[in-house]
Design a protein around this motif. Structure first.
Motif, PDB file in Angstrom:
ATOM      1  N   ASN A 361       0.791  -1.421  -0.345  1.00  0.00           N
ATOM      2  CA  ASN A 361       0.002   0.410  -0.178  1.00  0.00           C
ATOM      3  C   ASN A 361       0.897   1.249  -0.377  1.00  0.00           C
ATOM      4  O   ASN A 361       2.220   1.281   0.329  1.00  0.00           O
ATOM      5  CB  ASN A 361      -0.918   0.325   1.425  1.00  0.00           C
ATOM      6  CG  ASN A 361      -1.915  -0.621   1.133  1.00  0.00           C
ATOM      7  OD1 ASN A 361      -1.508  -2.143   1.308  1.00  0.00           O
ATOM      8  ND2 ASN A 361      -2.677  -0.673   1.140  1.00  0.00           N
ATOM      9  N   ASN A 362       0.482   2.490  -0.659  1.00  0.00           N
ATOM     10  CA  ASN A 362       0.973   3.524  -0.615  1.00  0.00           C
ATOM     11  C   ASN A 362       0.867   4.031   0.361  1.00  0.00           C
ATOM     12  O   ASN A 362      -0.687   4.203   1.345  1.00  0.00           O
ATOM     13  CB  ASN A 362       0.229   4.598  -1.547  1.00  0.00           C
ATOM     14  CG  ASN A 362       1.112   5.617  -1.084  1.00  0.00           C
ATOM     15  OD1 ASN A 362       1.683   6.607  -0.685  1.00  0.00           O
ATOM     16  ND2 ASN A 362       2.207   5.858  -2.615  1.00  0.00           N
ATOM     17  N   GLY A 366      -2.835   5.667   1.308  1.00  0.00           N
ATOM     18  CA  GLY A 366      -3.773   4.459   1.590  1.00  0.00           C
ATOM     19  C   GLY A 366      -3.650   3.471  -0.058  1.00  0.00           C
ATOM     20  O   GLY A 366      -4.855   3.015   0.453  1.00  0.00           O
ATOM     21  N   THR A 367      -3.613   4.158  -0.937  1.00  0.00           N
ATOM     22  CA  THR A 367      -3.891   3.012  -2.002  1.00  0.00           C
ATOM     23  C   THR A 367      -3.072   1.719  -2.095  1.00  0.00           C
ATOM     24  O   THR A 367      -1.662   1.325  -2.220  1.00  0.00           O
ATOM     25  CB  THR A 367      -3.642   3.776  -3.164  1.00  0.00           C
ATOM     26  OG1 THR A 367      -3.750   5.669  -3.198  1.00  0.00           O
ATOM     27  CG2 THR A 367      -3.928   3.447  -4.907  1.00  0.00           C
ATOM     28  N   ALA A 368      -4.227   0.279  -2.399  1.00  0.00           N
ATOM     29  CA  ALA A 368      -3.207  -0.574  -2.808  1.00  0.00           C
ATOM     30  C   ALA A 368      -2.532  -0.845  -4.265  1.00  0.00           C
ATOM     31  O   ALA A 368      -3.293   0.003  -4.975  1.00  0.00           O
ATOM     32  CB  ALA A 368      -4.243  -1.558  -2.340  1.00  0.00           C
TER      33      ALA A 368
END
Length: 437
Positions: A361-362, A366-368
C-alpha cells in the motif's frame, strides 16, 4: 666358425577379433528452423527504454530487464517439438549459445568491457546494441552463464519420452534473461565482421524511436546425436555454420523495444531490508503484520508524474522465480501485475512458510498497489505501475533543475487468498523500477 646364440628371439603372434556393428544414435530436426533467421527471432520485449541526463543516469544504470523463452519465436509454442532423438542420446544433448558475434550491433563489440572504445565501463557481458549508449547482456538461466562471442554449452536435462524416442520441445530450452545498461560509448563503424544495420538509432529528439534493426542479439543452438554445432569455444564472429543449417533460435530486440529521451526520475536509494516481527502461523491466519520502507527519488523538474504516455511511473517488481510461483498460484492480475509477493523458495524449500505473501500500500494515501510482473506488457495499476510522485514528499534539491523526494510504502505480510499459513521463514526479493511510460 662358431654361431652364437641369438640375443633376441622374435615370436610371431597372431591376433584375431570380431568387429560388430555399433548402434548409431541419431537426432532429427523436426521444426522448420526458420526461427534462426533475422526476422523470425524471439523478441526481447523491453518496451520503451528512456535515456536522460548522465546526472540522473550515470554509466552502468540499469535500463531494463526481461526474461523470455525461445518458445516465443514466431511459429513456436511451448509444446513445439524441435528435435527428436534416440533414447541413447539422452546423456549427450546440449544447448549451445553465443551472441550474434559477427555483427556490429548484434554481439561483436563487448562495449561495456571496453571493446572498440577507449573507455572500459567495467560492465563485462554487455554488448553494443542498435540503441546508442545502450548495452545488452544475455544470461542462460539454466546454467547461469552469460552469453559471449564464444560458443558455450549447457546439457539438456529435461525432455519428453515417447516410445523409444526423446523429444526436445521449446519448453525444454532454458529461459533467457536480457538486461540493458547505459554505457559510455557507441561501437565503431568498422572492424566487425558485419555492419548490416549501419549507424544507430537517433541519439536525441522528442520522439519514440523503434528498434528497427533486425539483427539478433544472440542465438541458442542444438548439439547432439549427429546434429553438430559450431565448436565449443570457437568465435561466433566466424563460426556460423549453424545458421545455414537452420539449427537454432535467434533472440533479438527488433520491433519490441523503443528508445526516447524524456525528462524523468530515478530511484536513488531504498530501504535495503524490510523486516517483519515474528508471528505464529495461527496468529497470521487471524491477522496480518505490517512494516514500512522508504524509496528516495530524484527527478528532473521537467518530469511529469503519472502512468500515461511520456509520464514517469514507479513499480516494484517481484523476483522472477516469485513471478513463476505467482502464475501457478493464480496471483496475477488482468494487467499482468502480481497481487502478492511470495518468498524465495516457495513451494520447493520445506523451510519456507506457505500460504503467505506480501502485499503493498502507498503509506501516504492508502492506495493498494500491485507488484510488477515480468510480462512487460502491463500498464497502469493492474500492471503494477503508479505515478512516481503520488504521495511523495519533497526532501530538497542537490542540483539546480532537480528535486529530491521521499516515498513511503507499507508492506503487509498476510495469508494468501483461500490459503492457510504454515510455519516457516519468509525471505522475499523485489526491485524498485522507475520508468517513462
Amino acid at each position: 666358425m662358431t654361431l652364437s646364440r641369438p640375443l633376441l628371439s622374435l615370436l610371431l603372434l597372431t591376433l584375431s577379433a570380431a568387429v560388430v556393428p555399433v548402434a548409431q544414435a541419431t537426432c532429427t530436426r523436426i521444426y522448420s528452423g526458420v526461427q534462426v533467421l533475422d526476422g523470425n527471432s524471439a523478441q526481447l520485449p523491453f518496451g520503451r527504454v528512456n535515456l536522460t541526463s548522465t546526472y540522473l543516469q550515470p554509466v552502468g544504470t540499469p535500463l531494463g530487464s526481461v526474461v523470455v523463452s525461445p518458445a516465443s519465436a514466431p511459429g513456436l509454442n511451448s509444446e513445439t517439438v524441435l528435435w527428436e532423438c534416440d533414447l541413447s542420446d539422452a546423456n549427450d544433448i546440449y544447448e549451445v549459445f553465443a551472441t550474434n558475434g559477427d555483427d556490429r550491433v548484434g554481439g561483436y563489440w563487448e562495449i561495456g568491457n571496453g571493446a572498440g572504445t577507449t573507455v572500459n565501463d567495467g560492465l563485462p557481458g554487455y554488448y553494443a546494441t542498435w540503441f546508442p549508449y545502450v548495452g545488452v547482456k544475455l544470461t542462460h538461466l539454466n546454467s547461469g552463464r552469460v552469453f559471449t562471442r564464444y560458443w558455450q554449452q549447457s546439457k539438456i536435462t529435461q525432455y519428453d519420452t515417447v516410445g523409444n524416442k526423446i523429444q526436445i520441445k521449446a519448453k525444454h530450452l532454458s529461459m533467457i534473461q536480457a538486461d540493458l545498461a547505459r554505457v559510455s560509448s557507441r561501437p565503431p563503424n568498422s572492424g566487425s565482421g558485419s555492419n548490416y544495420c549501419w549507424d544507430n538509432a537517433a541519439t536525441s529528439g522528442s520522439g519514440v524511436y523503434t528498434y528497427n534493426c533486425t539483427q539478433p542479439n544472440g542465438y541458442v543452438v542444438f548439439r547432439g546425436g549427429g546434429i553438430y554445432s559450431d565448436p565449443i569455444g570457437s568465435d561466433a564472429n566466424t563460426a556460423i555454420a549453424f545458421w545455414g543449417q537452420y539449427n537454432g533460435i535467434a533472440l533479438g530486440m527488433r520491433s519490441a523495444s523503443s528508445i526516447s529521451y524524456t525528462a524523468t526520475c530515478v530511484a536513488r536509494n531504498v530501504t535495503p531490508v524490510v523486516s517483519f516481527m515474528p508471528i505464529t502461523a495461527s496468529e497470521l491466519n487471524q491477522g496480518i503484520t505490517r512494516s514500512n520502507f522508504t524509496i528516495n527519488l530524484e527527478c528532473s523538474n521537467d518530469a511529469r508524474s503519472g502512468t500515461a504516455t511520456n509520464q514517469t511511473a514507479l513499480g516494484i517488481q517481484v523476483a522472477y522465480n516469485a513471478y513463476a510461483q505467482a502464475q501457478s498460484l493464480g496471483l496475477l492480475t488482468s494487467g499482468g501485475g502480481v497481487s502478492y509477493l511470495v518468498s524465495n523458495g516457495y513451494g520447493t524449500d520445506p523451510s519456507v512458510a506457505t500460504g503467505v505473501g506480501i502485499s503493498l500500500n502507498n503509506a501516504s494515501n492508502g492506495t493498494a498497489m500491485n507488484f510488477l510482473g515480468w510480462s512487460n506488457t502491463g500498464t497502469g495499476a493492474t500492471g503494477g505501475w503508479y505515478p512516481v510522485l503520488a504521495g511523495a514528499s519533497t526532501t530538497g534539491s542537490n542540483l539546480s533543475g532537480y528535486t529530491s523526494y521521499s516515498q513511503t510504502i507499507t508492506a503487509t505480510l498476510g495469508t494468501l487468498p483461500g490459503k492457510r499459513a504454515t510455519p516457516g521463514k519468509v525471505d522475499a526479493t523485489a526491485y524498485v523500477l522507475v520508468k517513462v511510460q
